[in-house]
Design an enzyme around this catalytic site. Sequence first.
Site, PDB file in Angstrom:
ATOM      1  N   ASN A 366       0.839  -1.203   0.000  1.00  0.00           N
ATOM      2  CA  ASN A 366       0.000   0.000   0.000  1.00  0.00           C
ATOM      3  C   ASN A 366       0.872   1.251   0.000  1.00  0.00           C
ATOM      4  O   ASN A 366       1.289   1.755   1.023  1.00  0.00           O
ATOM      5  CB  ASN A 366      -0.915  -0.039   1.219  1.00  0.00           C
ATOM      6  CG  ASN A 366      -1.764  -1.293   1.205  1.00  0.00           C
ATOM      7  OD1 ASN A 366      -2.556  -1.499   0.296  1.00  0.00           O
ATOM      8  ND2 ASN A 366      -1.568  -2.154   2.181  1.00  0.00           N
ATOM      9  N   THR A 367       1.107   1.735  -1.198  1.00  0.00           N
ATOM     10  CA  THR A 367       2.069   2.793  -1.471  1.00  0.00           C
ATOM     11  C   THR A 367       1.498   3.626  -2.606  1.00  0.00           C
ATOM     12  O   THR A 367       0.439   3.322  -3.128  1.00  0.00           O
ATOM     13  CB  THR A 367       3.428   2.144  -1.847  1.00  0.00           C
ATOM     14  OG1 THR A 367       3.826   1.268  -0.790  1.00  0.00           O
ATOM     15  CG2 THR A 367       4.534   3.138  -2.089  1.00  0.00           C
ATOM     16  N   THR A 368       2.183   4.700  -3.009  1.00  0.00           N
ATOM     17  CA  THR A 368       1.765   5.440  -4.192  1.00  0.00           C
ATOM     18  C   THR A 368       2.998   5.852  -4.966  1.00  0.00           C
ATOM     19  O   THR A 368       4.127   5.763  -4.465  1.00  0.00           O
ATOM     20  CB  THR A 368       0.897   6.660  -3.819  1.00  0.00           C
ATOM     21  OG1 THR A 368       0.156   7.088  -4.973  1.00  0.00           O
ATOM     22  CG2 THR A 368       1.746   7.808  -3.289  1.00  0.00           C
ATOM     23  N   GLN A 384       6.264   6.791  -2.561  1.00  0.00           N
ATOM     24  CA  GLN A 384       6.084   7.232  -1.177  1.00  0.00           C
ATOM     25  C   GLN A 384       5.011   6.375  -0.515  1.00  0.00           C
ATOM     26  O   GLN A 384       4.074   5.905  -1.168  1.00  0.00           O
ATOM     27  CB  GLN A 384       5.669   8.710  -1.140  1.00  0.00           C
ATOM     28  CG  GLN A 384       6.602   9.647  -1.879  1.00  0.00           C
ATOM     29  CD  GLN A 384       7.905   9.899  -1.162  1.00  0.00           C
ATOM     30  OE1 GLN A 384       7.979   9.804   0.069  1.00  0.00           O
ATOM     31  NE2 GLN A 384       8.949  10.238  -1.905  1.00  0.00           N
ATOM     32  N   PRO A 448       3.412   1.417  -6.777  1.00  0.00           N
ATOM     33  CA  PRO A 448       3.322   0.804  -5.456  1.00  0.00           C
ATOM     34  C   PRO A 448       3.230  -0.707  -5.594  1.00  0.00           C
ATOM     35  O   PRO A 448       2.994  -1.216  -6.686  1.00  0.00           O
ATOM     36  CB  PRO A 448       2.026   1.395  -4.887  1.00  0.00           C
ATOM     37  CG  PRO A 448       1.184   1.654  -6.099  1.00  0.00           C
ATOM     38  CD  PRO A 448       2.129   1.985  -7.212  1.00  0.00           C
TER      39      PRO A 448
END
Length: 567
Positions: A366-368, A384, A448
């Site tokens: 769970n990232t972007t 991030q 991500p």
Amino acid sequence: MQGWRDRAAVSFTAEKQPAHGSRGMVVTNHPLASAAGAEMLAAGGNAVDAAIAALFTLTVVEPMMVGIFGGGLSHIRLHDGTHVVLDGLSAAPRAATPDMYRPVSDRMPAYMETVDRENTIGAKAVATPGTLRGWCDANRRFGRLSLADVMEPAIRHARRGFAVTPYLAACIAEAAADLAGDPEIARLYLPGGTPLAAGHRLVTGDYADTLASIAAEGPDALYGGALGRHISDHMARAGGLIGLDDLMAVRTIDRPPVHGSYRGFDIYGPPPPSAGGVHVAQMLNILEHYDMAGLGFGSVESMHLLGEALKIAFADRAAATADPAFVQVPVEQLMSKAYAGERRGRIDTKRTASWAPGVVSSESANTTHVTVADAEGNIVASTQTINGLFGARFIIPGTGIVPNNYMALFDPHPGHALSIAPGKRVTTSMAPTIVFRDGQPAFALGLPGGLRIFGSVMQALVNLIDHGMSLQEAVEAPRLWTQGEALEVEEAVPAAQRDGLAVRGWNVLPVAHVGGGMTAIAFGPGGATTGAACWRADGLAMGLGGGLARAGTRFWPDAPNVTLEAD
């Protein structure tokens, strides 16, 4: 001339459309974040301004993925040749110790889990955040606009609200059981005990006030100011380890990118403590020996080789995934063509093999990611995160901040390379990647997806370079992944191919998706750019064309009629 579809064993149709631009391109995993970045370019900012504006906006509209109390990497290539990776990863607090958690098992799959989930939920799971310092440093050093300018879209959307997407609604529902345990986060995302539905207008007023204070005071509002004191006081009451001294000690580290090559392309990625750049290069070195184009996309033969390359990378990963301030990392060996040749020599093209395992890790998906380019030749690829979905799954009262749960990435067992040590930076698989050919930018991309990130980047590059896919096709193409156990294969891969892999000894596991929403830019002649975002997130590409009026142009109205008729 043959196209990739003529040789492919698996075909698919891209679900989204790319964007094209001549004055800049912004690709993020939310439309409002892409619009924020494009707004900065339109206002005279550069790619760094646009990327930071997009990231601040993502903390509002993708709050389950990213926040100012997290960590990440920004890979920046400026038009003057400056090339740097800004390391804003989180670190273990100074009071952290190798034995601060009680592991539930010494064996996988529960090896990384701890009693009462203390390393994943709640204040004790929170690592010292580097995100805000890293973003503000990037803006100050390489941007053109003020911090207040780049933060304005995020503050606006937090204060006025935005429509919850089906993707965000599904994430809220997935995490609802844990969110219900904290009154502050439940008030926002579970009003009346019910997860927010798609279309609901979400207003985050406390967070708007927090962002406004940072815009006015700068990052020191958090790293030593009143906001930081409020947070450290709350952490102490809640059983966390982060003190004001931890926040005041946060620094962004400049790291040179690692450099590999593949079929005439120069591949640049992040160095340790990220494993991404090292292992993308390693896997491409292994695959360079094979005719991937001739084997065809999605063939059993090509997927077998991709899987073996991933197995090798994960067998070596423990040696390259560590804070280089604490562990000696053999980067040159792992990235060398000779070492790839040694590893490749053991590959059986007809049967999957066992490879000497490294430490099997756990890392949140769970990232972007944002990918941005401007008309001047500046490029940013930035990944991030707050680690888990909604991080540590609480909000610091009065701030709207959802903190990270990055402590989950450390080995809870003492005495290992990835064990906890005060000040030690977390490990990551982030792989924000920039590719050149003949000295000119060709592609920039990232995504991500936790442990699945660098394998997905590798596959996208194979899609682009070997198979000749369009950018949109390359980011949306079905993916696979393994770290040595089951081979995850996206459901778009037909049963015949899955059966063929099983014959080669693979334990094939069909999954809905591998990794998250990739955002990518392809560079063409004359400053042309193409942007693409894939179906695995709410991504949107937004390109700028046109430009200012031709020099010297002004508006010439018709000359006034000065002749008046007599009455």
